[in-house]
Scaffold this motif. Structure first.
Motif, PDB file in Angstrom:
ATOM      1  N   ALA A   1     -28.396 -12.255   7.204  1.00 47.34           N
ATOM      2  CA  ALA A   1     -29.738 -11.990   6.693  1.00 47.34           C
ATOM      3  C   ALA A   1     -29.966 -10.490   6.655  1.00 47.34           C
ATOM      4  O   ALA A   1     -29.331  -9.744   7.404  1.00 47.34           O
TER       5      ALA A   1
ATOM      6  N   SER B   1     -35.592  -5.471   3.859  1.00 46.89           N
ATOM      7  CA  SER B   1     -35.764  -4.151   3.268  1.00 46.89           C
ATOM      8  C   SER B   1     -36.480  -3.213   4.225  1.00 46.89           C
ATOM      9  O   SER B   1     -37.060  -3.631   5.228  1.00 46.89           O
TER      10      SER B   1
ATOM     11  N   ARG C   1     -38.968  -7.471   1.512  1.00 48.73           N
ATOM     12  CA  ARG C   1     -37.924  -8.311   0.906  1.00 48.73           C
ATOM     13  C   ARG C   1     -36.955  -8.768   1.982  1.00 48.73           C
ATOM     14  O   ARG C   1     -36.542  -7.975   2.824  1.00 48.73           O
ATOM     15  N   THR C   2     -36.616 -10.028   1.909  1.00 47.80           N
ATOM     16  CA  THR C   2     -35.639 -10.581   2.833  1.00 47.80           C
ATOM     17  C   THR C   2     -34.554 -11.319   2.054  1.00 47.80           C
ATOM     18  O   THR C   2     -34.800 -11.797   0.940  1.00 47.80           O
ATOM     19  N   TYR C   3     -33.375 -11.392   2.662  1.00 45.96           N
ATOM     20  CA  TYR C   3     -32.229 -12.031   2.040  1.00 45.96           C
ATOM     21  C   TYR C   3     -31.526 -12.883   3.090  1.00 45.96           C
ATOM     22  O   TYR C   3     -31.420 -12.473   4.243  1.00 45.96           O
ATOM     23  N   TYR C   4     -31.079 -14.047   2.671  1.00 45.66           N
ATOM     24  CA  TYR C   4     -30.415 -14.950   3.594  1.00 45.66           C
ATOM     25  C   TYR C   4     -29.147 -15.520   2.966  1.00 45.66           C
ATOM     26  O   TYR C   4     -29.116 -15.810   1.767  1.00 45.66           O
TER      27      TYR C   4
ATOM     28  N   LYS D   1     -30.368 -20.455   5.187  1.00 50.52           N
ATOM     29  CA  LYS D   1     -31.699 -20.532   4.572  1.00 50.52           C
ATOM     30  C   LYS D   1     -32.472 -21.732   5.096  1.00 50.52           C
ATOM     31  O   LYS D   1     -31.934 -22.837   5.215  1.00 50.52           O
TER      32      LYS D   1
ATOM     33  N   TYR E   1     -31.556  -3.028  -0.077  1.00 48.95           N
ATOM     34  CA  TYR E   1     -30.353  -3.824   0.154  1.00 48.95           C
ATOM     35  C   TYR E   1     -29.468  -3.125   1.185  1.00 48.95           C
ATOM     36  O   TYR E   1     -29.543  -1.914   1.360  1.00 48.95           O
TER      37      TYR E   1
END
Length: 123
Positions: A49, A52, A57-60, A65, A106
């Motif tokens: 994960a 930012s 902003r989040t990313y998984y 997820k 990112y």
């Protein structure tokens, strides 16, 4: 000198929860994207994960997820990973990472790394 210190790992039964923390020092933490990675025995390190620099902003990874939540407290220079519904395949050493470049949403390919914390999920 940037230092990242993870804590919160341990042994938990499948279906349980853990909350990892990463305390950062030596950098302007609030200006950098940060993330969690993991490495299981015999496997390559993978991204879990990321969040930012402003936290908007989040990313998984697809595998986490809906179960894991990343968050940050810029006032305390701390990154978190709430892990719910843990599975045996989540067993790995979990690493905190902080971008070297500021103001990115990112993760860079070559961030600063913590020393890691072991998470073991028993079936």
């Amino acid at each position: 000198q940037v230092q990242l210190v993870e804590s919160g790992g341990g042994l938990v039964q499948a279906g349980g929860s853990l909350r990892l923390s990463c305390a950062a020092s030596g950098s302007t933490f609030s200006r950098h994207a940060v993330g969690w990675f993991r490495q299981a025995p015999g496997k390559e390190r993978e991204s879990v994960a990321a969040i930012s620099w402003r936290g908007g902003r989040t990313y998984y990874a697809d595998s986490v997820k809906g179960r894991f939540t990343i968050s940050r407290d810029n006032a305390k220079n701390t990154l978190f990973l709430q892990m719910n519904g843990l599975k045996p395949e989540d067993t790995a050493v979990y690493y905190c990472a902080e971008n070297k470049n500021a103001y990115n949403d990112y993760m860079d390919p070559n961030p600063y790394w913590g020393q890691g914390t072991q998470v073991t999920v028993s079936s």
